[in-house]
Design a protein around this motif. Sequence first.
Motif, mmCIF file in Angstrom:
data_model
loop_
_atom_site.group_PDB
_atom_site.id
_atom_site.type_symbol
_atom_site.label_atom_id
_atom_site.label_comp_id
_atom_site.label_asym_id
_atom_site.label_seq_id
_atom_site.Cartn_x
_atom_site.Cartn_y
_atom_site.Cartn_z
ATOM 1 N N ARG A 189 0.255 -1.524 -0.177
ATOM 2 C CA ARG A 189 -0.094 -0.289 0.236
ATOM 3 C C ARG A 189 0.725 1.628 -0.261
ATOM 4 N N PHE B 272 -5.244 6.426 4.274
ATOM 5 C CA PHE B 272 -4.904 5.071 3.197
ATOM 6 C C PHE B 272 -4.631 3.810 3.570
ATOM 7 N N ARG C 237 -7.553 0.565 5.941
ATOM 8 C CA ARG C 237 -8.825 0.380 5.024
ATOM 9 C C ARG C 237 -9.795 -0.543 6.496
ATOM 10 N N TYR D 257 -13.961 6.466 6.268
ATOM 11 C CA TYR D 257 -13.425 8.256 5.936
ATOM 12 C C TYR D 257 -14.227 8.910 6.340
ATOM 13 N N LEU E 129 -11.456 3.227 -3.031
ATOM 14 C CA LEU E 129 -11.895 2.624 -1.789
ATOM 15 C C LEU E 129 -13.595 2.533 -1.804
ATOM 16 N N LYS E 130 -14.157 3.223 -2.756
ATOM 17 C CA LYS E 130 -15.906 3.224 -2.769
ATOM 18 C C LYS E 130 -16.105 1.536 -3.023
ATOM 19 N N SER F 151 -14.011 -0.670 -3.208
ATOM 20 C CA SER F 151 -14.186 -1.625 -2.471
ATOM 21 C C SER F 151 -15.076 -2.125 -1.515
ATOM 22 N N ALA G 234 -15.524 0.459 1.048
ATOM 23 C CA ALA G 234 -16.003 1.479 1.795
ATOM 24 C C ALA G 234 -16.630 2.727 1.891
#
Length: 248
Positions: free
Chosen positions: A118, A153, A156, A160, A184-185, A187, A189
């Motif tokens: 990451r 970030f 995880r 956020y 991210l969204k 996935s 989040a």
Amino acid sequence: MNTAPVLQITGLSGGYSLNKPVLHDIGLQVQPGEMVGLIGLNGAGKSTTMKHILGLMSPHKGEITVQGKTRSSDPEGYHSALTFVPESPLLYEEMTVREHVEFTARAYGVERSDYESRTGQLAALFNMEDKMDTLSSHLSKGMKQKVMIMCAFVARPALYVIDEPFLGLDPLGIRSLLDFMLDLKKSGASILLSSHILSTIENYCDRFIVLHRGKVIAQGTLAEMTEAAGLRGLNLEQLFYELVQGGK
């Protein structure tokens, strides 16, 4: 599939003084895999709302849950489920970029292999590869903001909370950040994003919450809000102006 809100705020009133609350009966939620824009004028209560979510302020009344947990019932579970990007970068001057990111990863219990992959991805994404071993005191404001974003970030969490992240970023950094938030969204989040740059977030957020004088005066998709206000066809910036200045 879990459809329970990641963030749920119910009947929240609070502020810096018991006699003069800033927030008045705030109610909002953020669903899994959703990016929600929190918008309002200066002093509307956006940062105060975020401080309550983070636990920096205690509600006068109401409840805040993150993944069904409250700070009082499960403080560790509550805080490990969220991360925060502040408006102004706050870094340790005698720590390098790499040390900041690793410190955050350790705090969130990120596995070493995940941390390394990451970190490499984030450093490349934000053009920070040649700054990883630089002390934060030697960075520009924009680079310091990138470090804050990278720290958030590298973990995880489910949620956020991001306050005015575009300040100090160059156009490439802004685009990289927005695209990464979309990833991210996808996935799963959830993101609560506060920004004054309405033209930028209009095409990225799923829904919007309009705060004005400490109250939620509108929330929903752009189409839903323009329909409710009888102002079809307006963009987000035009609608916001009408809501806070036009008396709709």
